[in-house]
Design an enzyme around this catalytic site. Structure first.
Site, short mmCIF file in Angstrom:
data_model
loop_
_atom_site.label_atom_id
_atom_site.label_comp_id
_atom_site.label_asym_id
_atom_site.label_seq_id
_atom_site.Cartn_x
_atom_site.Cartn_y
_atom_site.Cartn_z
N ASP A 94 -3.48 -3.29 1.09
CA ASP A 94 -2.76 -1.84 0.05
C ASP A 94 -3.39 -0.94 -0.44
O ASP A 94 -4.13 -0.89 0.11
CB ASP A 94 -2.44 -3.25 -1.13
CG ASP A 94 -4.99 -3.89 -1.42
OD1 ASP A 94 -5.65 -3.15 -0.90
OD2 ASP A 94 -4.88 -4.27 -1.76
N SER A 95 -3.18 -0.35 -1.06
CA SER A 95 -3.86 1.03 -1.64
C SER A 95 -5.30 0.73 -2.41
O SER A 95 -6.39 1.89 -2.11
CB SER A 95 -3.63 1.97 -2.50
OG SER A 95 -3.16 1.35 -3.69
N ASP A 279 4.14 -10.56 -0.63
CA ASP A 279 2.91 -11.39 -0.43
C ASP A 279 2.56 -11.91 -1.60
O ASP A 279 2.55 -11.70 -2.94
CB ASP A 279 1.60 -9.87 -0.17
CG ASP A 279 1.65 -9.19 -1.08
OD1 ASP A 279 2.17 -7.96 -1.31
OD2 ASP A 279 0.67 -9.29 -2.11
N CYS A 317 8.46 -31.92 5.87
CA CYS A 317 7.12 -30.57 6.50
C CYS A 317 7.05 -30.99 8.18
O CYS A 317 5.61 -31.60 8.24
CB CYS A 317 6.20 -30.89 5.88
SG CYS A 317 4.94 -28.79 5.93
N CYS A 319 4.29 -29.00 9.32
CA CYS A 319 2.76 -28.69 9.19
C CYS A 319 1.84 -29.63 10.31
O CYS A 319 2.15 -30.41 10.24
CB CYS A 319 2.52 -27.77 8.32
SG CYS A 319 1.73 -29.01 7.62
N CYS A 322 0.11 -31.93 7.99
CA CYS A 322 1.48 -32.40 7.37
C CYS A 322 1.30 -34.06 8.26
O CYS A 322 1.36 -35.13 8.45
CB CYS A 322 3.04 -32.48 6.83
SG CYS A 322 2.62 -31.96 4.81
N HIS A 348 -0.51 -26.18 4.66
CA HIS A 348 0.17 -26.94 4.63
C HIS A 348 1.03 -25.72 3.86
O HIS A 348 2.14 -25.06 3.94
CB HIS A 348 -0.13 -27.89 3.50
CG HIS A 348 1.64 -28.54 3.15
ND1 HIS A 348 2.44 -28.98 3.98
CD2 HIS A 348 1.73 -28.21 1.48
CE1 HIS A 348 3.21 -29.17 2.66
NE2 HIS A 348 2.81 -29.06 1.23
#
Lengths: 387, 387
Positions: A94-95, A279, A317, A319, A322, A348
């Site tokens: 970002d700036s 984001d 899930c 992941c 999980c 997760h």
């Protein structure tokens, strides 16, 4: 004028939703994409390999924080942010404007830019459109953002117009300066010759201001365009309306990035309105606060109801968390204040976000996005607390 | 009387050093072994897969902490500690005694046991030799420890004798009670039928007390033997002497565990004196404090000298952190207070410990342990600060 190594291709369309590929000097990114936020050169509580494991392809770094510490010049001497943090894939910075504007009494805004005092040591710094370009050129992410004026939510039309028109003047200055950097006409050490620069549309909740901002930002010309000034406190339907009105005003052949949004259903709704990039700190910040996201809604893992619950957070899930941990164990770690809780919870939540993006992309490819969208909303509620 | 699933085989000898295999219900462990400490059901800042990656084969859990939170009965209802924390490999739990004795004014010792107040909520608890057996049976690690009296460093001979003889009486009670648990003659939910029980030798720095403690502990009979009451502040050469005198007094066919030690050179020196198992919080605690261990000595990663140092922590190290991160990046993360620093530093330090153990085992196998030991000391100094 896109740089050689940067580009964007739309590969599929389904209504206003777009499936595409972002080409960057550090590889391709399948869009729509969600970028985890690595504020100070790390996504909190995670290592780069954790990020790869959850399926992150592009991450975000915060210019304000990295400029203050360790400093963009130091990062440039290390070969740029990718090499410094050990993340060889695409990045965006970002700036710095959003953080600087959030400093309140510690900053003064003028046409030249923003003068502020560091939250770390009180030292005086200046952030101008040109400095924002230079700092980001030294950091060397694949996408840099122009400095914009980020007004708070709830301002009137005159204030929104003032911030929007100043953002346009800053955008023109930022664009002119990036051309000088690309022509090696500055003293700074740019670390990524293929770095793209995105303009930012402002204008608050006012349709004609957003329209004017979009048209004039496109006139300046950038490799991509962001919608800024949303997710700052306005009602969610207002946010959706602004996105719906603004996205079509942006060039069809350039990526569209909605900054700082949001909850999983926001991602689905904004993809439906033509957004390609997102984001948000929510998945990782919520994770550290013990709030987990599932197909059905939110789960406060510290809840006593989970003390003897042997199920994973979300049975559907895939992941690591999980596959490995029960709700009972995650609750124990969180209540005990173990750092490992932040890691497992962040894995997760990010996996949930990134998996949602994978499902979105697949649905667009198959022309079934509208069906996916309805199914998603039937399952997920932003207000539901999972029992 | 060893349980069916537990056993120990010495496969190689080199001087007093032993290379062996510990057989446990959750798999074999190559010895000499170093066990990372997972105080409250997690090795701080790490996930189970991080632990596997650094080469951990057996880890330690703290009975005191797990008894208070989430509670051993809750863990037993989850199927035991292995299932609860997602670590399918061997584990050892201490008796809780060390933490309870550290509570100072919050505990009262009598022949029956120790009455103490929880550091979490002030509630009254009692830890007796029998309760220590039961709590650990519910946790279900592969090795449980008897409750011993852990006197502070610097006590006189009378106090050392008193603590040692009480430890013997408690060991006999603990052994009798574990037999009742194994015969299902208690109401508790033992979660690991193959759990072994280790006795602990006390006696301070007094050779004849250590000798008496060893002989009488062996008389009671355990699946393995620990040397306790060291690394509590005594000079390192005193610690080495006590280990050197005590280890040969323990049965050759049982594993020998030196509790709570130490720095890497202590591991080398105590293997040389016949020790098979180690645990210590130093590698992970130091990591969180920014102190990294290398072949040459210690490195304080927050040192400004590393701000622009692009080298890995240790150029000869194959750990994830050294393969991915520069000293400059690790310094930045540590100074910025990022949790990721704790993870990356812990990975490095544990890898260094576990790699040292791998090299020790290899040297014993090849009959070159003495050469390894000398080379190790030529390279590593516990006091050296790496520039």
């Amino acid at each position: 004028m896109p740089t050689a190594a940067f580009g964007f291709t739309v590969t599929h369309r389904d209504g206003a939703a777009r499936r595409g590929v972002l080409h960057t000097p550090h590889g391709d990114v399948q869009t729509p994409v969600f970028m985890p936020v690595g504020t100070r050169g790390a996504v909190k509580a995670l290592t780069p390999r954790d990020l790869e494991d959850v399926g992150a392809t592009m991450i975000l770094g915060n210019t304000y924080h990295l400029h203050l510490r360790p400093g963009d010049a130091l990062v440039a001497r290390r070969g740029g942010l990718h090499r410094f943090i050990g993340w060889p894939r695409p990045m965006l910075t970002d700036s710095g404007g959003y953080q600087v504007f959030s400093l309140g009494a510690r900053r003064t805004i003028s046409e030249a830019g923003v003068v502020f005092r560091s939250h770390l040591d009180g030292r005086r710094h200046e952030l101008t459109p040109e400095r924002a370009v230079e700092i980001q050129a030294q950091l060397g992410a694949d996408v840099a953002m122009i400095l914009d004026e980020c007004p708070p939510s709830g301002i009137d039309e005159a204030a929104a117009r003032a911030a929007m028109t100043r953002t346009l003047r800053w955008a023109a200055r930022g664009r002119a300066h990036v051309e000088r950097v690309r022509a090696h006409d500055t003293a700074i050490l740019a670390t990524n010759p293929g770095q793209a620069q995105f303009g930012i549309v402002q204008g608050g909740v006012f349709p004609h201001l957003r329209a004017e901002s979009a048209a004039r930002t496109v006139e300046i010309g950038f490799e991509g365009y962001a919608i800024g000034g949303l997710s700052v406190g306005e009602p969610v339907d207002v946010m959706y309306r602004v996105v719906e009105e603004t996205a079509p005003a942006l060039p069809d052949d350039r990526p569209r990035y909605l900054m700082g949004t949001g909850l999983p259903d926001d991602l689905v709704e904004c993809v439906a309105r033509g957004i390609d990039m997102f984001d948000c700190v929510l998945p990782t910040r919520n994770a550290r606060n013990g709030q987990l996201l599932t197909r059905h809604g939110r789960m406060n893992i510290k809840n006593a109801a989970y003390a003897e619950d042997d199920r994973p957070v979300d049975e559907a899930c895939a992941c690591y968390t999980c596959r490995t941990c029960s709700r009972a164990y995650l609750r124990h770690l969180f209540v005990a204040g173990e750092m490992t809780a932040a890691t497992l919870n962040s894995i997760h939540n990010l996996h949930f976000y990134l998996d949602t993006m994978r499902r979105i992309r697949e649905a667009i490819e198959f022309g079934s996005f509208e069906g996916f969208r309805q199914a998603f909303h039937r399952s997920f509620s932003r207000t539901a607390i999972v029992p």
